[in-house]
Design a protein around this motif. Structure first.
Motif, short mmCIF file in Angstrom:
data_model
loop_
_atom_site.label_atom_id
_atom_site.label_comp_id
_atom_site.label_asym_id
_atom_site.label_seq_id
_atom_site.Cartn_x
_atom_site.Cartn_y
_atom_site.Cartn_z
N ASP A 28 0.84 -1.19 0.00
CA ASP A 28 0.00 0.00 0.00
C ASP A 28 0.88 1.24 0.00
OD1 ASP A 28 -2.15 -1.71 0.17
OD2 ASP A 28 -2.48 -1.38 2.31
N GLN A 29 0.43 2.28 -0.70
CA GLN A 29 1.15 3.55 -0.75
C GLN A 29 0.40 4.56 0.10
OE1 GLN A 29 1.67 4.76 -4.82
NE2 GLN A 29 2.11 2.69 -5.48
N TYR A 30 1.17 5.34 0.87
CA TYR A 30 0.57 6.32 1.77
C TYR A 30 1.05 7.73 1.41
CZ TYR A 30 -0.79 2.35 4.61
OH TYR A 30 -1.36 1.18 5.04
N SER A 31 0.15 8.67 1.53
CA SER A 31 0.49 10.08 1.38
C SER A 31 -0.55 10.87 2.17
CB SER A 31 0.49 10.49 -0.10
OG SER A 31 -0.80 10.35 -0.66
N GLY A 32 -0.54 12.15 2.01
CA GLY A 32 -1.52 12.96 2.71
C GLY A 32 -1.17 14.43 2.66
N TYR A 33 -1.96 15.20 3.36
CA TYR A 33 -1.75 16.65 3.41
C TYR A 33 -2.54 17.21 4.59
CZ TYR A 33 -6.30 16.60 1.10
OH TYR A 33 -7.62 16.36 0.80
N TRP A 34 -2.34 18.47 4.87
CA TRP A 34 -3.15 19.14 5.88
C TRP A 34 -3.47 20.54 5.39
CZ3 TRP A 34 2.05 18.55 6.20
CH2 TRP A 34 2.82 19.68 6.42
N GLY A 35 -4.56 21.06 5.93
CA GLY A 35 -4.97 22.40 5.54
C GLY A 35 -6.28 22.78 6.21
N VAL A 36 -6.85 23.86 5.73
CA VAL A 36 -8.06 24.42 6.32
C VAL A 36 -9.22 24.30 5.32
CG1 VAL A 36 -9.11 26.56 7.19
CG2 VAL A 36 -6.73 26.01 7.75
N ILE A 37 -10.38 23.90 5.82
CA ILE A 37 -11.56 23.81 4.97
C ILE A 37 -11.90 25.23 4.51
CG2 ILE A 37 -14.01 23.21 4.83
CD1 ILE A 37 -13.41 20.97 6.89
N HIS A 38 -11.81 25.43 3.21
CA HIS A 38 -11.99 26.75 2.60
C HIS A 38 -13.45 27.01 2.24
CE1 HIS A 38 -11.99 29.50 -0.90
NE2 HIS A 38 -11.02 30.11 -0.24
N SER A 39 -14.12 25.99 1.69
CA SER A 39 -15.51 26.12 1.29
C SER A 39 -16.12 24.73 1.14
CB SER A 39 -15.63 26.91 -0.03
OG SER A 39 -14.87 26.31 -1.05
N VAL A 40 -17.45 24.69 1.04
CA VAL A 40 -18.14 23.42 0.86
C VAL A 40 -19.01 23.50 -0.39
CG1 VAL A 40 -18.09 22.78 3.29
CG2 VAL A 40 -20.01 24.10 2.42
N HIS A 41 -19.14 22.35 -1.05
CA HIS A 41 -19.87 22.26 -2.31
C HIS A 41 -20.62 20.94 -2.34
CE1 HIS A 41 -17.30 25.59 -3.65
NE2 HIS A 41 -16.37 24.96 -2.96
N GLU A 42 -21.49 20.77 -3.30
CA GLU A 42 -22.20 19.50 -3.46
C GLU A 42 -21.19 18.35 -3.59
OE1 GLU A 42 -25.38 18.63 -3.21
OE2 GLU A 42 -25.97 20.69 -2.81
N GLY A 43 -20.06 18.61 -4.24
CA GLY A 43 -19.04 17.58 -4.45
C GLY A 43 -18.12 17.34 -3.28
N MET A 59 -9.77 18.37 -2.69
CA MET A 59 -11.16 18.08 -2.33
C MET A 59 -11.22 16.82 -1.48
SD MET A 59 -13.41 20.29 -3.58
CE MET A 59 -14.98 19.43 -3.58
N ILE A 60 -12.09 16.84 -0.50
CA ILE A 60 -12.41 15.62 0.23
C ILE A 60 -13.91 15.36 0.05
CG2 ILE A 60 -10.46 15.60 1.83
CD1 ILE A 60 -12.11 16.95 3.91
N PRO A 61 -14.30 14.09 0.06
CA PRO A 61 -15.69 13.73 -0.28
C PRO A 61 -16.73 14.40 0.62
CG PRO A 61 -14.29 11.79 -0.27
CD PRO A 61 -13.47 12.91 0.30
N PRO A 62 -17.95 14.52 0.11
CA PRO A 62 -19.04 15.14 0.86
C PRO A 62 -19.65 14.18 1.87
CG PRO A 62 -19.84 14.46 -1.28
CD PRO A 62 -18.37 14.15 -1.24
N ASP A 63 -18.94 13.96 2.97
CA ASP A 63 -19.40 13.04 3.99
C ASP A 63 -18.97 13.58 5.36
OD1 ASP A 63 -19.97 10.96 5.71
OD2 ASP A 63 -18.99 9.42 4.50
#
Length: 101
Positions: A28-43, A59-63
């Protein structure tokens, strides 16, 4: 259920995102990032990246259920960067073929 009205309450929250890519016959390959939620959308949630990715936004999923409350006051990313004031941990798994998830 995902609602933009409810999700909008998360704007400005800091997330650390762990990505796992599953490939048959390979580690398995691993990666990632960090940051601040800027806005929300249907997607999903648009995250303004602070580190871990060369992209300005991800983008992270709408969940809303995937936003796990942060368990630590300090995170160390890839044994280098120190990240503080994290509100949520997000864990995502992907594969080139959905049959491998």
């Amino acid at each position: 259920m995902y609602s933009i009205d409810i999700a909008s309450r998360e704007i400005g929250k800091r997330v650390i995102v762990s990505l796992k890519l599953v490939s048959p016959g390979q580690d398995d390959q691993y990666s990632g990032y960090w940051g601040v939620i800027h806005s929300v959308h249907e997607g999903g949630f648009l995250v303004e990246v602070e580190g871990g990715s060369d992209e300005q936004f991800e983008m992270i999923p709408p969940d809303l259920n995937m936003l796990d409350k942060a368990k630590h006051s300090v995170y160390q990313f890839n044994d280098e960067a120190i990240i503080e004031n994290v509100d949520y941990e997000v864990y995502l798994t992907g594969a080139y073929d959905p049959a491998h998830l």
